[in-house]
Design a protein around this motif. Structure first.
Motif, mmCIF file in Angstrom:
data_model
loop_
_atom_site.group_PDB
_atom_site.id
_atom_site.type_symbol
_atom_site.label_atom_id
_atom_site.label_comp_id
_atom_site.label_asym_id
_atom_site.label_seq_id
_atom_site.Cartn_x
_atom_site.Cartn_y
_atom_site.Cartn_z
ATOM 1 N N MET A 1 0.808 -1.193 0.000
ATOM 2 C CA MET A 1 0.000 0.000 0.000
ATOM 3 C C MET A 1 0.850 1.255 0.000
ATOM 4 O O MET A 1 0.395 2.283 -0.483
ATOM 5 C CB MET A 1 -0.932 0.011 1.214
ATOM 6 C CG MET A 1 -2.203 -0.728 0.964
ATOM 7 S SD MET A 1 -3.370 -0.841 2.346
ATOM 8 C CE MET A 1 -3.130 0.571 3.303
ATOM 9 N N GLY A 2 2.045 1.167 0.492
ATOM 10 C CA GLY A 2 2.880 2.347 0.560
ATOM 11 C C GLY A 2 3.481 2.760 -0.771
ATOM 12 O O GLY A 2 4.099 3.797 -0.888
ATOM 13 N N LYS A 3 3.306 1.974 -1.803
ATOM 14 C CA LYS A 3 3.934 2.255 -3.097
ATOM 15 C C LYS A 3 2.900 2.372 -4.204
ATOM 16 O O LYS A 3 2.789 1.524 -5.067
ATOM 17 C CB LYS A 3 4.916 1.146 -3.438
ATOM 18 C CG LYS A 3 6.020 0.998 -2.438
ATOM 19 C CD LYS A 3 7.322 1.322 -3.066
ATOM 20 C CE LYS A 3 8.391 1.157 -2.020
ATOM 21 N NZ LYS A 3 9.649 1.611 -2.418
ATOM 22 N N ASP A 23 -4.326 0.310 -7.888
ATOM 23 C CA ASP A 23 -2.887 0.099 -7.883
ATOM 24 C C ASP A 23 -2.332 0.957 -9.015
ATOM 25 O O ASP A 23 -2.468 0.623 -10.187
ATOM 26 C CB ASP A 23 -2.578 -1.378 -8.096
ATOM 27 C CG ASP A 23 -1.116 -1.714 -7.921
ATOM 28 O OD1 ASP A 23 -0.341 -0.840 -7.501
ATOM 29 O OD2 ASP A 23 -0.740 -2.864 -8.207
ATOM 30 N N VAL A 24 -1.732 2.072 -8.667
ATOM 31 C CA VAL A 24 -1.368 3.115 -9.631
ATOM 32 C C VAL A 24 0.049 2.927 -10.161
ATOM 33 O O VAL A 24 0.980 2.672 -9.404
ATOM 34 C CB VAL A 24 -1.491 4.511 -8.967
ATOM 35 C CG1 VAL A 24 -1.146 5.612 -9.953
ATOM 36 C CG2 VAL A 24 -2.886 4.701 -8.398
ATOM 37 N N ASN A 25 0.173 3.074 -11.477
ATOM 38 C CA ASN A 25 1.482 3.087 -12.126
ATOM 39 C C ASN A 25 1.646 4.457 -12.778
ATOM 40 O O ASN A 25 1.253 4.660 -13.934
ATOM 41 C CB ASN A 25 1.582 1.979 -13.172
ATOM 42 C CG ASN A 25 2.956 1.903 -13.802
ATOM 43 O OD1 ASN A 25 3.661 2.893 -13.895
ATOM 44 N ND2 ASN A 25 3.327 0.713 -14.238
ATOM 45 N N PRO A 26 2.211 5.433 -12.057
ATOM 46 C CA PRO A 26 2.303 6.794 -12.592
ATOM 47 C C PRO A 26 3.219 6.909 -13.811
ATOM 48 O O PRO A 26 3.019 7.774 -14.656
ATOM 49 C CB PRO A 26 2.828 7.610 -11.415
ATOM 50 C CG PRO A 26 3.454 6.629 -10.500
ATOM 51 C CD PRO A 26 2.761 5.320 -10.717
ATOM 52 N N VAL A 27 4.205 6.030 -13.924
ATOM 53 C CA VAL A 27 5.122 6.077 -15.067
ATOM 54 C C VAL A 27 4.373 5.785 -16.363
ATOM 55 O O VAL A 27 4.573 6.456 -17.375
ATOM 56 C CB VAL A 27 6.290 5.081 -14.877
ATOM 57 C CG1 VAL A 27 7.162 5.013 -16.116
ATOM 58 C CG2 VAL A 27 7.116 5.465 -13.655
ATOM 59 N N LEU A 28 3.473 4.808 -16.334
ATOM 60 C CA LEU A 28 2.703 4.455 -17.524
ATOM 61 C C LEU A 28 1.351 5.152 -17.584
ATOM 62 O O LEU A 28 0.618 5.017 -18.555
ATOM 63 C CB LEU A 28 2.507 2.936 -17.585
ATOM 64 C CG LEU A 28 3.795 2.113 -17.718
ATOM 65 C CD1 LEU A 28 3.481 0.616 -17.711
ATOM 66 C CD2 LEU A 28 4.561 2.502 -18.972
ATOM 67 N N ILE A 33 -7.996 -1.121 -11.054
ATOM 68 C CA ILE A 33 -9.028 -1.068 -10.025
ATOM 69 C C ILE A 33 -9.092 -2.464 -9.415
ATOM 70 O O ILE A 33 -9.282 -3.454 -10.118
ATOM 71 C CB ILE A 33 -10.385 -0.657 -10.625
ATOM 72 C CG1 ILE A 33 -10.275 0.709 -11.313
ATOM 73 C CG2 ILE A 33 -11.469 -0.672 -9.562
ATOM 74 C CD1 ILE A 33 -9.864 1.860 -10.423
ATOM 75 N N THR A 34 -8.923 -2.528 -8.106
ATOM 76 C CA THR A 34 -8.768 -3.837 -7.468
ATOM 77 C C THR A 34 -9.301 -3.820 -6.037
ATOM 78 O O THR A 34 -9.670 -2.777 -5.508
ATOM 79 C CB THR A 34 -7.271 -4.242 -7.492
ATOM 80 O OG1 THR A 34 -7.122 -5.564 -7.007
ATOM 81 C CG2 THR A 34 -6.409 -3.283 -6.696
ATOM 82 N N ASP A 35 -9.333 -4.984 -5.434
ATOM 83 C CA ASP A 35 -9.692 -5.136 -4.022
ATOM 84 C C ASP A 35 -11.052 -4.528 -3.679
ATOM 85 O O ASP A 35 -11.210 -3.882 -2.646
ATOM 86 C CB ASP A 35 -8.611 -4.553 -3.112
ATOM 87 C CG ASP A 35 -7.267 -5.232 -3.298
ATOM 88 O OD1 ASP A 35 -7.261 -6.432 -3.636
ATOM 89 O OD2 ASP A 35 -6.232 -4.571 -3.148
ATOM 90 N N ALA A 54 -15.411 7.689 -7.499
ATOM 91 C CA ALA A 54 -14.601 8.635 -6.721
ATOM 92 C C ALA A 54 -13.111 8.415 -6.987
ATOM 93 O O ALA A 54 -12.348 9.380 -7.148
ATOM 94 C CB ALA A 54 -14.914 8.498 -5.234
ATOM 95 N N LEU A 55 -12.698 7.161 -7.050
ATOM 96 C CA LEU A 55 -11.305 6.855 -7.381
ATOM 97 C C LEU A 55 -10.942 7.419 -8.746
ATOM 98 O O LEU A 55 -9.886 8.038 -8.914
ATOM 99 C CB LEU A 55 -11.077 5.338 -7.389
ATOM 100 C CG LEU A 55 -10.756 4.657 -6.074
ATOM 101 C CD1 LEU A 55 -10.843 3.147 -6.229
ATOM 102 C CD2 LEU A 55 -9.379 5.059 -5.590
ATOM 103 N N GLU A 56 -11.816 7.221 -9.733
ATOM 104 C CA GLU A 56 -11.543 7.701 -11.085
ATOM 105 C C GLU A 56 -11.343 9.218 -11.111
ATOM 106 O O GLU A 56 -10.444 9.710 -11.800
ATOM 107 C CB GLU A 56 -12.691 7.335 -12.026
ATOM 108 C CG GLU A 56 -12.767 5.882 -12.367
ATOM 109 C CD GLU A 56 -13.971 5.551 -13.229
ATOM 110 O OE1 GLU A 56 -14.079 4.381 -13.613
ATOM 111 O OE2 GLU A 56 -14.798 6.444 -13.515
#
Length: 116
Positions: A1-3, A23-28, A33-35, A54-56
């Motif tokens: 969760m910290g990453k 689970d975010v990949n800012p580089v890409l 959307i999970t869990d 809200a997440l979106e």
């Protein structure tokens, strides 16, 4: 969760009744959307749909332009939530995931946030 993971929760008083994560990949510029989970007695109130929406909103503001989810094919509620949020169904992975004690099929859903 910290990453790079972000979680949204719904409460009834102090009791957690639903969750959804990204689970975010800012580089890409994408996020999975999970869990997503809702306590059985709170199903039917569109909680998953509200949490994902809200997440979106926050993901889009953070520069994430593409989201996807891999949902259990047998989970009507999760697949319906993604459909109603304008995710595109992209196919099924057969016998793909060991969940608890059985192999399950998984549906792939995608959404380009830059179009919404």
């Amino acid at each position: 969760m910290g990453k790079g993971a972000v979680y949204y929760l719904a409460f009834d008083g102090e009791k957690v009744i639903a969750s959804a994560g990204a689970d975010v990949n800012p580089v890409l510029g994408n996020a999975e959307i999970t869990d997503c989970a809702v306590l059985p007695e709170y199903r039917g109130f569109s909680l998953t749909r509200r949490l994902i929406a809200a997440l979106e909103t926050d993901l889009k503001q953070a520069g994430i332009f593409y989201v996807f989810s891999i949902a259990r094919a047998a989970s009507f509620g999760m697949n319906a939530s993604l459909y109603h949020l304008s995710y595109s169904y992209r196919g099924r992975l057969l016998n793909n995931c060991l969940i608890y004690k059985s192999i399950e099929n998984m549906n792939i859903w995608c959404k380009n946030l830059s179009r919404f």
